[in-house]
Design a protein around this motif. Structure first.
Motif, PDB file in Angstrom:
ATOM      1  N   PRO A   1      -4.524   9.860  -3.812  1.00  0.00           N
ATOM      2  CA  PRO A   1      -5.093   8.378  -3.487  1.00  0.00           C
ATOM      3  C   PRO A   1      -4.122   7.450  -2.609  1.00  0.00           C
ATOM      4  O   PRO A   1      -2.943   7.678  -2.604  1.00  0.00           O
ATOM      5  CB  PRO A   1      -5.808   7.829  -4.855  1.00  0.00           C
ATOM      6  N   VAL A   2      -4.715   6.525  -1.964  1.00  0.00           N
ATOM      7  CA  VAL A   2      -3.864   5.166  -1.549  1.00  0.00           C
ATOM      8  C   VAL A   2      -3.827   4.278  -2.700  1.00  0.00           C
ATOM      9  O   VAL A   2      -4.892   3.845  -3.213  1.00  0.00           O
ATOM     10  CB  VAL A   2      -4.695   4.715  -0.248  1.00  0.00           C
ATOM     11  N   LEU A   3      -2.693   4.152  -2.947  1.00  0.00           N
ATOM     12  CA  LEU A   3      -2.430   2.692  -4.011  1.00  0.00           C
ATOM     13  C   LEU A   3      -2.327   1.555  -3.265  1.00  0.00           C
ATOM     14  O   LEU A   3      -1.619   1.612  -2.465  1.00  0.00           O
ATOM     15  CB  LEU A   3      -1.106   3.312  -4.858  1.00  0.00           C
ATOM     16  N   VAL A   4      -3.129   0.613  -3.907  1.00  0.00           N
ATOM     17  CA  VAL A   4      -3.121  -0.486  -3.260  1.00  0.00           C
ATOM     18  C   VAL A   4      -2.802  -1.712  -4.377  1.00  0.00           C
ATOM     19  O   VAL A   4      -3.590  -1.598  -5.504  1.00  0.00           O
ATOM     20  CB  VAL A   4      -4.528  -1.177  -2.609  1.00  0.00           C
ATOM     21  N   GLU A   5      -1.864  -2.878  -4.329  1.00  0.00           N
ATOM     22  CA  GLU A   5      -1.659  -3.742  -5.226  1.00  0.00           C
ATOM     23  C   GLU A   5      -3.177  -4.529  -5.275  1.00  0.00           C
ATOM     24  O   GLU A   5      -3.565  -5.008  -4.165  1.00  0.00           O
ATOM     25  CB  GLU A   5      -0.460  -4.537  -4.769  1.00  0.00           C
ATOM     26  N   GLY A   6      -3.665  -4.840  -6.429  1.00  0.00           N
ATOM     27  CA  GLY A   6      -4.726  -5.545  -6.415  1.00  0.00           C
ATOM     28  C   GLY A   6      -4.548  -7.061  -6.735  1.00  0.00           C
ATOM     29  O   GLY A   6      -3.557  -7.608  -6.676  1.00  0.00           O
ATOM     30  N   PRO A   7      -5.587  -8.018  -6.796  1.00  0.00           N
ATOM     31  CA  PRO A   7      -7.202  -7.385  -6.558  1.00  0.00           C
ATOM     32  C   PRO A   7      -7.636  -6.996  -5.208  1.00  0.00           C
ATOM     33  O   PRO A   7      -6.723  -7.362  -4.157  1.00  0.00           O
ATOM     34  CB  PRO A   7      -7.865  -8.796  -7.024  1.00  0.00           C
ATOM     35  N   VAL A   8      -8.663  -6.064  -5.211  1.00  0.00           N
ATOM     36  CA  VAL A   8      -8.871  -5.480  -4.050  1.00  0.00           C
ATOM     37  C   VAL A   8     -10.492  -5.557  -3.826  1.00  0.00           C
ATOM     38  O   VAL A   8     -11.038  -5.373  -4.838  1.00  0.00           O
ATOM     39  CB  VAL A   8      -8.674  -3.897  -3.858  1.00  0.00           C
TER      40      VAL A   8
ATOM     41  N   VAL B   1       0.900  -1.175   0.120  1.00  0.00           N
ATOM     42  CA  VAL B   1      -0.189   0.093  -0.078  1.00  0.00           C
ATOM     43  C   VAL B   1       0.775   1.332   0.030  1.00  0.00           C
ATOM     44  O   VAL B   1       1.721   1.325   0.719  1.00  0.00           O
ATOM     45  CB  VAL B   1      -1.036  -0.015   1.253  1.00  0.00           C
ATOM     46  N   SER B   2       0.637   2.372  -0.972  1.00  0.00           N
ATOM     47  CA  SER B   2       1.347   3.654  -1.007  1.00  0.00           C
ATOM     48  C   SER B   2       0.486   4.356  -0.589  1.00  0.00           C
ATOM     49  O   SER B   2      -0.487   4.562  -1.432  1.00  0.00           O
ATOM     50  CB  SER B   2       1.996   3.442  -2.382  1.00  0.00           C
TER      51      SER B   2
ATOM     52  N   ARG C   1     -15.334  -4.228  -5.836  1.00  0.00           N
ATOM     53  CA  ARG C   1     -14.162  -4.896  -6.151  1.00  0.00           C
ATOM     54  C   ARG C   1     -13.476  -4.567  -7.363  1.00  0.00           C
ATOM     55  O   ARG C   1     -14.467  -4.079  -8.236  1.00  0.00           O
ATOM     56  CB  ARG C   1     -14.761  -6.582  -6.297  1.00  0.00           C
ATOM     57  N   SER C   2     -12.275  -4.730  -7.407  1.00  0.00           N
ATOM     58  CA  SER C   2     -11.433  -4.285  -8.510  1.00  0.00           C
ATOM     59  C   SER C   2     -10.501  -5.458  -8.829  1.00  0.00           C
ATOM     60  O   SER C   2      -9.882  -5.907  -7.722  1.00  0.00           O
ATOM     61  CB  SER C   2     -10.904  -3.314  -8.429  1.00  0.00           C
ATOM     62  N   ASP C   3     -10.248  -6.064  -9.827  1.00  0.00           N
ATOM     63  CA  ASP C   3      -9.344  -7.197 -10.274  1.00  0.00           C
ATOM     64  C   ASP C   3      -8.003  -6.462 -10.979  1.00  0.00           C
ATOM     65  O   ASP C   3      -7.327  -7.305 -11.224  1.00  0.00           O
ATOM     66  CB  ASP C   3     -10.039  -7.933 -11.191  1.00  0.00           C
ATOM     67  N   ARG C   4      -7.901  -5.186 -10.822  1.00  0.00           N
ATOM     68  CA  ARG C   4      -6.790  -4.525 -11.576  1.00  0.00           C
ATOM     69  C   ARG C   4      -5.502  -4.751 -10.795  1.00  0.00           C
ATOM     70  O   ARG C   4      -5.507  -5.033  -9.563  1.00  0.00           O
ATOM     71  CB  ARG C   4      -7.166  -3.171 -11.735  1.00  0.00           C
ATOM     72  N   PHE C   5      -4.279  -4.838 -11.255  1.00  0.00           N
ATOM     73  CA  PHE C   5      -3.048  -5.202 -10.564  1.00  0.00           C
ATOM     74  C   PHE C   5      -2.635  -3.980  -9.579  1.00  0.00           C
ATOM     75  O   PHE C   5      -1.792  -4.276  -8.663  1.00  0.00           O
ATOM     76  CB  PHE C   5      -1.910  -5.197 -11.548  1.00  0.00           C
TER      77      PHE C   5
END
Length: 84
Positions: free
Chosen positions: A26-33, A19-20, A44-48
Motif C-alpha cells: 500500500p501507500v502509507l500516508v501520515e493521517g488524518p486523511v 507519503v511512503s 476519512r481516517s483519523d489515524r496517525f
C-alpha cells in the motif's frame, strides 16, 4: 511583489504530508486523511498513519487490508512417523 500598502496576510505554510510508497504493497500516508472516491463519496481516517490500497483487492477499500500479500499454501501435514 506586493505593494507596501497591501495589508493581506502572508500565506500560512502547513507542514507537508509524508507519503511512503511500497511497490509490493500500500501507500502509507501520515493521517488524518480524506480520500475522494470515484463516485464522489469521501472516506476519512483519523489515524496517525493510514495504509491506502493500490491493488483494489481490499475488502475495506480504499484502506489496505493486506489482500495484496501473496497467499502461500500451508505445508502438508507431516507423514505419520509411526506406521501401524
Amino acid at each position: 511583489m506586493p505593494s507596501p500598502s497591501d495589508s493581506s496576510p502572508a500565506p500560512v505554510r502547513t507542514p507537508a504530508r509524508r507519503v511512503s510508497v511500497d511497490p509490493q504493497g500500500p501507500v502509507l500516508v501520515e493521517g488524518p486523511v480524506e480520500i475522494v472516491l470515484d463516485d464522489g463519496t469521501v472516506a476519512r481516517s483519523d489515524r496517525f498513519m493510514v495504509a491506502v490500497c493500490t491493488c483494489r483487492r481490499s475488502r475495506t477499500y480504499p484502506w489496505c487490508d493486506t489482500s495484496h500479500r501473496r497467499r502461500e499454501r500451508a505445508d502438508p501435514p507431516p507423514e505419520d512417523r509411526n506406521p501401524r
